[in-house]
Design an enzyme around this catalytic site. Structure first.
Site, PDB file in Angstrom:
ATOM      1  N   GLY A   9       0.850  -1.186   0.000  1.00 56.68           N
ATOM      2  CA  GLY A   9       0.000   0.000   0.000  1.00 56.68           C
ATOM      3  C   GLY A   9       0.883   1.232   0.000  1.00 56.68           C
ATOM      4  CB  CYS A  10       0.313   4.626   1.342  1.00 59.25           C
ATOM      5  SG  CYS A  10       1.204   6.170   1.555  1.00 59.25           S
TER       6      CYS A  10
END
EC number: 1.8.4.11
Length: 157
Positions: A9-10
């Site tokens: 993810g981020c």
């Protein structure tokens, strides 16, 4: 010192998370396995580059094993969802473990087989060789240290 790269993810939260783990000596965030050289954040977000937001983790093998690092990653990702973690959606947010040492590929595969029993859906986290890695812009490095109230899909409470 060994190195391994994680997509989860981020990259802001994944970087902070691994910085808190004993045995991790250094981290950086960047764009991994991009179709184009030295992509910008905007190009990565467009989906054109097919790059992954990734964290390079340099660690001391005497203090923590690759297997333990994989377990740590799986504590904060859903390895059964493709191209999404939390509110972050897009190919750049896919999960993966990326290696430069070919002996790591088997360790990762074996760990995936062991961890699969914990999930009702198949693990879709990638296990691939690092083809290229470009450092992200400076403002992304240590982002959550610089911006403690910044967005993160990982809860650090």
């Amino acid at each position: 010192m060994k190195e391994i790269y994680f997509g989860g993810g981020c990259f802001w939260g994944i970087e902070k998370y691994f910085q808190l783990i004993k045995g991790v000596k250094k981290t950086s965030v960047g764009y991994l396995n991009s179709r184009i050289r030295n992509p910008s954040y905007e190009q990565v977000c467009s989906g054109y580059t097919n790059a992954v937001e990734a964290v390079k983790v340099e660690y001391e093998e005497k203090e923590i094993s690759l297997s333990e690092l994989i377990e740590a990653l799986f504590e904060v990702i859903d390895p059964t969802i493709r191209n999404r973690q939390g509110n972050d959606i897009g190919t750049q947010y896919r999960t993966g473990i990326y290696w430069t040492d070919s002996s790591d590929e088997k360790i990762i595969n074996d760990k995936f087989l062991k961890l699969q029993k914990n999930y009702s859906k198949p693990i879709v986290t990638e296990n691939k060789k690092v083809e290229n890695y470009y450092l992200a812009e400076e403002y992304h490095q240590d982002y959550l240290k610089k911006n403690p109230n910044g967005y993160c899909h990982i809860k650090f409470d």
